[in-house]
Scaffold this motif. Sequence first.
Motif: not given
Length: 556
Positions: A343-344, A347-349, A410-413, A418-419
């Motif tokens: 879900s994250q 809808m990351a944007d 972007v780093p969080e995405y 990676s997760q």
Amino acid sequence: MFSFLAHRQACRSKQQERQERIKGLPPVYHAPLTTADKDILAQPVSQVVANVQAGTLKASEVLVAYGKKALKAHAETNCLTEVMIEKAEEWAQSCNTQGPLAGMPISLKDTAAVAGFDASFGYSAYVGKPMEKDSAIVRLLRDAGAVPFVKTNIPITLLSLESKNDVFGTTTNVYSKDHTPGGSTGGEGALLAYGGSRLGIGTDVAGSVRAPAHWSGIYTIKASSFRFLKSGNPTSMPGQEGVPSVYSPMTRTLEDLETIWRAIVSMKPWEYDHACLAIPWREVSLAKEKPLRWGVLWDDGVIVPSPACRRALQEVVSVLEAHGNEVISIDPPSPYEGLKIASQILMADGGKVCTRPMRSGEWNDPGVEQALGMLRAPRFFKRLYAWYLRHIRGDEVYAGLVENWYEKSVPEYMALVSQREAYREQWFKFMSEQALDFVLTVPNALPAVPHGGMKQGWKACGYTFLFNILDYTAGVLPVTHVDRERDALPSTFKARNAIESGSYRMYDAGKMHGLPVGVQVVGKRLEEEKVLEGMKLIEGLLKKEGKAYVLFEASD
């Protein structure tokens, strides 16, 4: 104000265009179905194709039969968007009569790019902007002899399990006008269930072909990414590849599903779409020295399946066990963790791309509106709300989703991707260690929900969304229908979290009586052929036990 007026004008003009296209068709399309039409409609795709190839049946005759039936389906359910029958008459006259889909009409989700026709998928801003060329899948289908003849309804943003928008209106379920046929490929679900098409093409990013199959009583296999053609079609979230959207076939029968899969792969789709893997059709036999091993996911930890859906799953488990299959209950890597990651990423944007084309005053799905509202809420508020849910309400499930529901950098995405890969690795090891041939589960915790149900149920797509983030092949076949007595909710039921509570507000076995209920058959990545064989095995055993699913038959 100008944006709103433009929106209203676009909706009026598009609806008028659809009405005029239907009204302007030759009188034969408005006449009752003839005995010859009914005979054509009753034939499986393989028989229609064989007759066209042999010259005993004309593609134009097949088009008339399905054109009539599709218009009847539309009158009952409002399932059509682009009515391409007039152009399809030309295509039928010149189609490849020796192709693997010779003369067979095929319906397409509204997102499919067909030259000369809009692909507005519910956005009024895209009305009156016809596609300049056919997409890869449309080119392949026509080369195979198929005749695209209608496109079907969807929800605006394509992020709902219902099918409603201001441009085309609301599509209803053939079994109950009060319930949705599913989404986002819901128009296909209604059309195929009614019999107005036998072959359809949809897309799936969180369950968009599988929910309509489950809720409308039809068949589908969601492909793994890059197995099926996709390029050249517009979408509501271009560039969103964290949870890959895939195009996949949907059909009225399981036999037809095998026919279209074999036909499309025989056309070498990798020669039409640069992203398609060059994997020919692989013959799979499930006959083994040892029994097949099926793992059953009874509960994803978020929403327990309703009595109707659990009963369907239990019927399949029982028939498999009775015929020598090994069936075990499984405790896989947390489906809830998969839901949080997927879900994250999706809808990351912050929902910006899918809402950018929307005009002032344009209706949006209530579930999507809730999602957007939470995405845009201050982080402090979300942390406070999550604390309340976790420590006051004791709802760790919803708290975990709320606190992470915000636009990502972007780093969080990249960290989420990676997760995702680590999560896929966990499932890879689990499937290997358990030596599973298939996973069995429900496609959704509930049967078809009432219109507007996404206000409560938008968070309840975990049983399908899980296999999108894993990129596993997943099929759905109908098994039974809701029974008001056997499937009543026990008075002792108590929801474990807010998501489950919201979903069960919609569950009413009395009002849902007679609605279809399906089961989901899951294989590993790129196992389309094997999943098909698993579905065939299940359906064959159910028929052997006198429990064959009865398709919807319209009284026309």
